[in-house]
Motif scaffolding. Sequence first.
Motif, PDB file in Angstrom:
ATOM      1  N   SER A 250       0.765  -1.182   0.066  1.00 14.61           N
ATOM      2  CA  SER A 250       0.030  -0.111   0.065  1.00 14.61           C
ATOM      3  C   SER A 250       0.691   1.216   0.109  1.00 14.61           C
ATOM      4  O   SER A 250       0.529   2.305  -0.888  1.00 14.61           O
ATOM      5  CB  SER A 250      -0.783  -0.085   1.148  1.00 14.61           C
ATOM      6  N   VAL A 251       1.938   1.304   0.686  1.00 13.16           N
ATOM      7  CA  VAL A 251       2.740   2.522   1.105  1.00 13.16           C
ATOM      8  C   VAL A 251       3.568   2.481  -0.419  1.00 13.16           C
ATOM      9  O   VAL A 251       3.731   3.655  -0.781  1.00 13.16           O
ATOM     10  CB  VAL A 251       3.560   2.484   2.152  1.00 13.16           C
ATOM     11  N   MET A 252       4.140   1.550  -0.923  1.00 14.40           N
ATOM     12  CA  MET A 252       4.950   1.623  -2.136  1.00 14.40           C
ATOM     13  C   MET A 252       4.036   2.079  -3.318  1.00 14.40           C
ATOM     14  O   MET A 252       4.641   3.022  -3.766  1.00 14.40           O
ATOM     15  CB  MET A 252       5.704   0.071  -2.572  1.00 14.40           C
ATOM     16  N   VAL A 253       2.934   1.534  -3.480  1.00 11.06           N
ATOM     17  CA  VAL A 253       2.077   2.116  -4.685  1.00 11.06           C
ATOM     18  C   VAL A 253       1.776   3.538  -4.575  1.00 11.06           C
ATOM     19  O   VAL A 253       1.990   4.309  -5.377  1.00 11.06           O
ATOM     20  CB  VAL A 253       1.232   0.983  -5.071  1.00 11.06           C
ATOM     21  N   ALA A 254       1.235   3.800  -3.293  1.00  8.18           N
ATOM     22  CA  ALA A 254       0.734   5.223  -3.204  1.00  8.18           C
ATOM     23  C   ALA A 254       1.948   6.107  -3.378  1.00  8.18           C
ATOM     24  O   ALA A 254       1.798   7.227  -3.758  1.00  8.18           O
ATOM     25  CB  ALA A 254       0.167   5.238  -1.840  1.00  8.18           C
ATOM     26  N   ARG A 255       3.077   5.838  -2.630  1.00  9.68           N
ATOM     27  CA  ARG A 255       4.161   6.766  -2.706  1.00  9.68           C
ATOM     28  C   ARG A 255       4.644   6.799  -4.196  1.00  9.68           C
ATOM     29  O   ARG A 255       5.042   7.962  -4.484  1.00  9.68           O
ATOM     30  CB  ARG A 255       5.296   6.522  -1.993  1.00  9.68           C
ATOM     31  N   LEU A 256       4.603   5.798  -4.997  1.00  6.82           N
ATOM     32  CA  LEU A 256       5.221   6.054  -6.385  1.00  6.82           C
ATOM     33  C   LEU A 256       4.133   7.199  -7.262  1.00  6.82           C
ATOM     34  O   LEU A 256       4.640   7.813  -7.811  1.00  6.82           O
ATOM     35  CB  LEU A 256       5.313   4.717  -6.974  1.00  6.82           C
ATOM     36  N   CYS A 257       2.959   6.811  -6.994  1.00  6.94           N
ATOM     37  CA  CYS A 257       1.889   7.766  -7.689  1.00  6.94           C
ATOM     38  C   CYS A 257       2.165   8.898  -7.439  1.00  6.94           C
ATOM     39  O   CYS A 257       2.025  10.152  -8.058  1.00  6.94           O
ATOM     40  CB  CYS A 257       0.605   7.071  -7.440  1.00  6.94           C
ATOM     41  N   SER A 258       2.183   9.284  -6.022  1.00  6.10           N
ATOM     42  CA  SER A 258       2.282  10.706  -5.428  1.00  6.10           C
ATOM     43  C   SER A 258       3.412  11.309  -5.648  1.00  6.10           C
ATOM     44  O   SER A 258       3.483  12.517  -5.609  1.00  6.10           O
ATOM     45  CB  SER A 258       1.786  10.649  -3.942  1.00  6.10           C
TER      46      SER A 258
END
Length: 336
Positions: A250-258
């Motif tokens: 969750s943190v990895m995907v969210a951080r990449l997009c943001s």
Amino acid sequence: MTVLIPAYEPDGRLLELILQLKAAGNPRILIVDDGSGEAYSDVFHSAGKLGCIILTHLVNRGKGRALKIGFEYIRGSLGGDDVVCADSDGQHLPGDIMGIARSIREHKGQIILGSRRFSGKVPLRSKLGNTATRKIYSFVSGITLYDTQTGLRGYSADMLEWLCRIPGERFEYEMNLLLEAPRNGYPLYEVPIDTVYLDHNKSSHFRPVADSVMVYLPILKFSAVSLICAALDFLLVLLIQYAASNLLLSVMVARLCSSVCNYSLNKVFVFRSGSPTPVRRSMPKYFALAALIFLLNYGFMYAFHEQLGLPLPAAKLITEAALFVFSYWSQRRFVY
């Protein structure tokens, strides 16, 4: 050496300053009338008779634009020259102005700032304004200055082209210049000067609300972009965690997009400057920083959520608040 004086609706103190400068060292004086109007034409006419060069704006365009017009004129019509910028309201003493001129020669390649120490009777709005701006500049740049709002500054002739590229039309120009200088290889050197406020600084044309917003605009824009990207990151963390029940994913995907969103918006809207850092240099630095912040983000969230048992939304908010200052300082100093 040329003394550049941007002037908007000046009074007799401008003429007194000219006479004092003539007596102190007789420098070349260039005055930019920033749309003062017909009511002040006698003052500028008298300044011209005293040997000053007068450039005139038909309408008020702001101090930043007046300074850049002066720099362009010195660079072109005068063939380049060291420049001391001073205000027109008599609050810069002739001895201090000439002292800045000497410092330009003694400290080559550095921007010279006439630095007030704000001792004695200082108007409350000036003291509070300078304190706030000084602390914000230190936070943004990592550099401590005594006086970030001084209008008495010295520049060597080789800086003129760069000075004309700094963004800003009004009072924000001088703050933008301080922010841009270190990353363009121009150290800042402070020279103590007398603190002079006449009639409680009534002659100042600084608009407390409108001009403060412009001065602080870089950090306000960064805050707005950060909020947008934080909201995106926050939403994605919750959605992916709900779907996959995997905090790391969750943190990895969210951080990449943001991060992609944050880099793009900061590059275009926040850290845009007269000397922009090429994408090939800024992007690797940005994503290296993003990787570090990701590790800190995950570490903080794991500690708050998994170890301390805080709800995920609370853990996320605390983490983002903790990393906000570090992120801004790092991007301003190293990325863009």
